[in-house]
Design an enzyme around this catalytic site. Structure first.
Site: not given
Length: 218
Positions: A53, A130
């Site tokens: 991330c 995601r």
């Protein structure tokens, strides 16, 4: 996926109005209507202070100026608090020299993540995957992409996708495989034999066959 009352949750699809929200972010309160008249890339990430991330946030910031030139805003989300988001973006600036300029939604109650189908229980019940939602200036969903927790996203593809969607919206055309801005586009097939014959004689078209015709927008 189900809601807490075990009733099926209807997930958004391409062509649906984007689910409404009013949320707390690192830039203060935000609601979907704040973005009306602009395109929006709404994306989720599993958690703050995680390695994949972190690389993605640096990369999203790198494409943010390009997206803004396309009248497109970025809005991140994870199931973390505002305090966690703020600490993390400050940490990114300290470690990478990159200032995160787009807001991040604090979705601790999973309300937005649930509305948008960002939580896939077979992968994780506590983290958003995601997901990438491209929402147009009329607040209609134009594209949805899901990536697993283990795979970082390709930012060039996100920019390319926005450019392709906007080209389609503005010119009523389609874009071929691997299309990039400036490449020829695909025009709708002719509706009649006469139109097909005329198109074959028109130098503005590249007629591969009657059903596959390209042209330049320049």
């Amino acid at each position: 996926m189900t809601e807490q009352n075990n009733q099926p949750l209807s997930l958004p699809r391409i062509g649906d109005p984007a689910p409404d929200f009013e949320v707390s972010t690192t830039h203060g309160p935000k609601k979907l209507s704040d973005y009306k008249g602009k395109w929006l890339v709404l994306f989720s990430h599993p958690a703050d202070f995680t390695p994949v991330c972190t690389t993605e946030f640096v990369a999203f910031q790198e494409i943010y100026p390009n997206l803004r030139q396309l009248n497109t805003e970025l809005l991140g989300l994870s199931i973390d608090s505002n305090q966690s988001h703020i600490a993390w973006v400050r940490n990114i600036e300290e470690n990478f020299g990159v200032k995160i300029e787009f807001p991040v939604i604090a979705d601790l109650n999973k309300e937005v993540a649930s509305k948008y189908g960002m939580i896939h229980p077979n992968e994780s019940t506590t983290e958003a995957n995601r997901a990438v939602f491209v929402i147009d200036d009329k607040q209609v969903i134009k594209s949805i992409i899901y990536y697993p927790l283990t795979t970082g996203r390709n930012m060039d593809e996100i920019v390319r996708l926005v450019e392709a969607l906007q080209t389609t919206a503005n010119h009523q055309v389609s874009t071929p495989a691997n299309w990039r801005k400036g490449d020829k586009v695909i025009v709708p097939p002719p509706a009649t034999q006469e139109e097909a014959d005329k198109r074959a004689q028109d130098n503005q078209y590249e007629v591969v066959d009657w059903y596959l015709t390209k042209k330049s927008l320049d």
